[in-house]
Motif scaffolding. Structure first.
Motif, short mmCIF file in Angstrom:
data_model
loop_
_atom_site.label_atom_id
_atom_site.label_comp_id
_atom_site.label_asym_id
_atom_site.label_seq_id
_atom_site.Cartn_x
_atom_site.Cartn_y
_atom_site.Cartn_z
N SER A 23 0.84 -1.19 0.00
CA SER A 23 0.00 0.00 0.00
C SER A 23 0.88 1.25 0.00
O SER A 23 2.05 1.20 0.38
N ASP A 35 -1.31 3.53 7.17
CA ASP A 35 -1.01 2.27 6.52
C ASP A 35 0.51 2.01 6.49
O ASP A 35 1.31 2.94 6.54
N ASP A 70 -1.65 -5.99 2.87
CA ASP A 70 -0.79 -5.01 2.18
C ASP A 70 -0.86 -3.63 2.81
O ASP A 70 -0.08 -2.74 2.46
N HIS A 71 -1.76 -3.46 3.79
CA HIS A 71 -1.88 -2.20 4.52
C HIS A 71 -1.45 -2.32 5.99
O HIS A 71 -1.19 -1.31 6.63
N ASP A 155 -8.43 1.86 0.17
CA ASP A 155 -8.80 1.14 -1.04
C ASP A 155 -10.27 1.32 -1.39
O ASP A 155 -10.84 0.54 -2.16
N GLY A 193 -4.95 4.37 -1.49
CA GLY A 193 -4.14 3.31 -0.91
C GLY A 193 -3.14 2.71 -1.87
O GLY A 193 -2.16 2.08 -1.44
N HIS A 194 -3.35 2.87 -3.16
CA HIS A 194 -2.43 2.38 -4.19
C HIS A 194 -2.46 3.36 -5.36
O HIS A 194 -3.46 4.02 -5.62
#
Length: 217
Positions: A23, A35, A70-71, A155, A193-194
């Motif tokens: 992230s 995150d 991933d966070h 996300d 987030g990405h």
């Protein structure tokens, strides 16, 4: 386009991009992280923090926008930090639930951790208002600064689309309602987030996303 490792958003916020699997990590000042990535890129993150004249021990707070690995996978790097996450995703961290967090996909090994603060919609933290935006997970949140018109969107919302709903806790109906909620806000910058942030014209970007989603339905 390759994202830079470090992007200065403003005087308060710095974006760290470790890899496409991690992230985005947002530093608020010197003591708060939004995150923490997968935890698989410790050396890269260590080097970046060193260049920013920071280290892991200085971080006192972690805010996780939701429960996915991933966070949250890098939370343990910040040994002095208190974890903040929405109450509906908190149990996944406290139980160390690797299935719900999708840890196995990232080869992560999840252990139970203490959640210091269980967030609710409307809470005020570190200059942001907590917005409960379920859909990607039941406890997904965004952080909104109405003064500077900044949305840290996790996300739930990206620069060119919305989060997926096919993982544990996902709901298309909830996500649709959450996007509708966000579309009513005054937003200039979207920090997702990405992927790339939207540094101006956030409201226009959201309207475009809403239109494209409606066309797909």
């Amino acid at each position: 386009m390759v994202m830079p490792l470090v992007t200065k958003i403003n005087d308060k916020i710095t974006l760290i991009h470790l890899s496409d699997l991690d992230s985005n990590i947002y530093l608020l000042g010197k003591d708060t992280v939004i995150d923490s990535g997968t935890g698989s890129n410790f050396v890269r993150l260590y080097d970046i923090l060193k260049k920013l004249k920071l280290d892991f021990e200085l971080v006192k707070n972690i805010v996780n926008t939701h429960m996915h690995w991933d966070h949250i996978g890098g939370n343990g790097f910040f040994s002095n930090a208190k974890i903040h996450i929405h109450e509906k995703d908190a149990l996944v961290l406290e139980k160390g639930d690797a299935n719900m967090s999708n840890a196995a996909y990232f080869s992560g090994k999840m252990k139970p951790v203490k959640v210091a603060v269980k967030l609710k919609d409307g809470d005020q933290i570190f200059g942001f208002k907590v917005l409960h935006t379920p859909g990607h997970t039941q406890g997904s949140i965004c952080l909104y600064d109405p003064k500077d018109k900044i949305l840290i969107s996790g996300d739930t919302l990206f620069a060119d689309g919305v989060g997926r709903t096919d993982l544990a806790g996902g709901s298309e109906d909830d996500l649709s309602a959450s996007i509708e909620k966000l579309s009513s806000l005054k937003i200039d910058k979207i920090l997702p987030g990405h992927g790339e942030p939207v540094l101006k014209g956030g409201e226009k970007a959201i309207k475009s996303i809403v239109s494209s989603v409606d066309e797909e339905v």
